[in-house]
Design an enzyme around this catalytic site. Structure first.
Site, short mmCIF file in Angstrom:
data_model
loop_
_atom_site.label_atom_id
_atom_site.label_comp_id
_atom_site.label_asym_id
_atom_site.label_seq_id
_atom_site.Cartn_x
_atom_site.Cartn_y
_atom_site.Cartn_z
N THR A 57 25.51 36.19 100.33
CA THR A 57 26.26 35.28 101.20
C THR A 57 25.93 35.60 102.66
O THR A 57 25.69 36.76 103.00
CB THR A 57 27.78 35.29 100.90
OG1 THR A 57 28.38 34.15 101.52
CG2 THR A 57 28.47 36.54 101.42
N CYS A 83 35.62 36.51 107.54
CA CYS A 83 35.64 36.37 106.08
C CYS A 83 35.21 37.70 105.44
O CYS A 83 34.54 38.52 106.06
CB CYS A 83 34.67 35.28 105.62
SG CYS A 83 35.05 33.64 106.28
N HIS A 100 33.21 34.78 98.67
CA HIS A 100 33.24 34.72 100.14
C HIS A 100 34.65 34.23 100.52
O HIS A 100 34.91 33.03 100.54
CB HIS A 100 32.15 33.76 100.61
CG HIS A 100 31.99 33.67 102.11
ND1 HIS A 100 30.76 33.68 102.71
CD2 HIS A 100 32.88 33.53 103.11
CE1 HIS A 100 30.91 33.56 104.02
NE2 HIS A 100 32.19 33.45 104.30
#
Lengths: 208, 165
Positions: free
Chosen positions: B26, B32, B49
Site C-alpha cells: 500500500t 492512515c 489500509h
C-alpha cells in the site's frame, strides 16, 4: 453523502465559479509577486474517489511540497497549495532570491519563505470567496510538508472519510509560460459546508 | 512451471489477502495505518489500509468496513482464516499513523494518526494476535510492502529512506 453524489450540474457550476473567483485572485497575487503574467486553468470541480485524488498531482508516491491550511469560519474545509519540488525551488529563487540546487530538501529559510508565499496566496483565495459568499472563511497558520502526495492529501479527506469514499475537490492549476505547471490549489470543503455555501448564494436546497 | 510473482495493491480504506510468491503493498500512508497479518507456515499475508480509528463515528450509508480499525481487523482476520490460516500462527506488523502536520487545527483530527495506531493495537489484543514489529508515528509518509516468501515488511519513506521489519 447521497445529496453530494446527486449534486446537479447547476450546483457544480456554482462551485466551479466559486473556485474560479478564489483562484483568480490568487493568480493575480502570484503574478504581482513574480511580476509576470500567470495563467490559471479553469477550475475543476469533481466528486472524486479517494484513490484518484493524489493522481491529480502525479500519484500517491509523487514527492510534492504542500502548504496546508485548515479553513475556519462559517464554511470550514481544507486547503492545499501543492507544488512539484522543482517548481517550489524556482518560486523561491525568483521570489525570495533563495537559489538552491538540491531539490530533495528544503532548509528552514526555504520552509518559512514557502509558507509565507502560500499564506499570501491562500489569503487572497479565501478572502475573495468570503466576499463572494458573504461567509467568514479564514486560514489557520500554514503547515508545510515535503512528502508523498498520498500521505499529505489523505489528511484532507478525513472529514469525508466518515461519510463515504469520495470527496468533493475544487482543483485549479496555475501555468506560467509554456504549460509548465507552477502550482495547484485544492479546496476540499467539509461536507457540512456545501449547504452553507449554496444557501449563501441563493441556490435552493432540498432540505430547506 | 515458474510462478509469476505479482504485487497485490491495497488502496486507501481497502484490504486484501494474498499468498506466496506474491507480495502485498500500500502506498502513501500518512495518518492512515497499514496493518499486516502473516501466517509464516502457509506464507499467507493480509493487509488493511485503515483510515479512521472507529466505525462509531461513521455516518455513511453503506459502511466500508475496510476503512475503520474496529471493523477492518476482524474482517482481515476472517479472510485469513478462510484461506487456512490459524490464529495461533498469525503475527502482525504495522506502519503509519503519522501526524503529517505539526499544528494543523483542532483536537481530534490532529491526533488521528496516533488514535489509529492505538485502535489497531486494541483490536489485535482482542483478536489475540501478537504485534511483533511496528514503525509508527513521526511526521512523514510511508509506503509499505510485505513479502509473502519471507514475511519481511519493507517500509519506504521520503525522509527516512528504507527500513525492514
Amino acid at each position: 453523502m447521497e445529496n453530494l453524489r446527486n449534486l446537479e450540474d447547476f450546483k457544480l457550476d456554482v462551485l466551479k465559479e466559486v473556485g474560479n473567483i478564489g483562484s483568480g485572485n490568487a493568480a493575480t497575487a502570484l503574478s504581482r509577486l513574480l511580476n509576470k503574467p500567470i495563467d490559471m486553468g479553469v477550475p475543476k470541480v469533481q466528486m472524486l474517489p479517494f484513490e484518484e485524488i493524489a493522481d491529480k498531482v502525479g500519484g500517491d508516491e509523487q514527492l510534492v511540497v504542500a502548504v496546508f491550511f485548515r479553513v475556519e469560519g462559517e464554511a470550514p474545509g481544507n486547503l492545499f497549495f501543492i507544488l512539484q519540488p522543482q517548481a517550489a525551488k524556482s518560486l523561491l529563487s525568483r521570489l525570495a532570491n533563495i537559489p538552491s540546487d538540491d531539490e530533495d530538501s528544503f532548509n528552514e529559510m526555504e520552509h518559512s519563505a514557502l509558507s509565507e508565499i502560500g499564506n499570501i496566496l491562500a489569503g487572497s483565495y479565501l478572502s475573495s470567496l468570503a466576499d463572494f459568499t458573504r461567509l467568514s472563511m479564514y486560514p489557520t497558520v500554514p503547515a508545510l510538508a515535503l512528502d508523498m502526495a498520498g500521505a499529505i492529501l489523505s489528511y484532507g479527506l478525513l472529514q469525508f472519510g466518515q461519510m463515504g469514499d469520495a470527496a468533493l475537490l475544487i482543483d485549479t492549476s496555475f501555468l506560467e509560460g509554456q504549460n509548465q505547471i507552477e502550482g495547484q490549489f485544492f479546496l476540499i470543503p467539509d461536507p457540512e459546508s456545501f449547504g452553507k455555501i449554496f444557501r449563501s448564494l441563493g441556490v435552493p436546497m432540498n432540505d430547506d | 512451471m515458474i510462478e509469476e510473482k505479482s504485487i497485490i495493491k491495497v488502496g486507501m480504506a481497502d484490504l486484501n489477502v494474498t499468498s506466496n510468491p506474491n507480495s502485498i503493498r500500500t502506498t502513501g500512508l500518512g495518518s492512515c495505518v497499514g496493518l499486516t497479518l502473516y501466517d509464516p507456515h502457509l506464507k499467507l499475508a493480509g493487509m488493511a489500509h485503515v483510515m479512521l480509528p472507529s466505525s462509531d463515528i461513521a455516518r455513511e450509508g453503506q459502511l466500508n468496513i475496510a476503512k475503520y480499525a474496529d471493523t477492518a481487523l476482524p474482517e482481515l482476520f476472517e479472510r485469513m482464516l478462510k484461506l487456512g490460516a490459524e490464529r495461533r500462527r498469525l503475527i502482525a506488523k504495522m506502519a503509519g499513523g503519522a501526524q503529517m502536520f505539526a499544528f494543523a487545527g483542532s483536537g481530534d483530527t490532529m491526533r488521528i494518526g496516533p488514535r489509529n495506531v492505538e485502535s489497531c493495537k486494541e483490536m489485535l489484543v482482542d483478536l489475540g494476535i501478537p504485534l511483533i514489529a511496528e514503525d509508527t508515528g513521526g511526521n512523514y509518509g510511508r509506503t509499505i510492502e510485505l513479502d509473502c516468501e519471507t514475511g519481511v515488511l519493507n517500509i519506504r519513506s521520503v525522509q527516512k529512506g528504507v527500513k525492514e521489519l
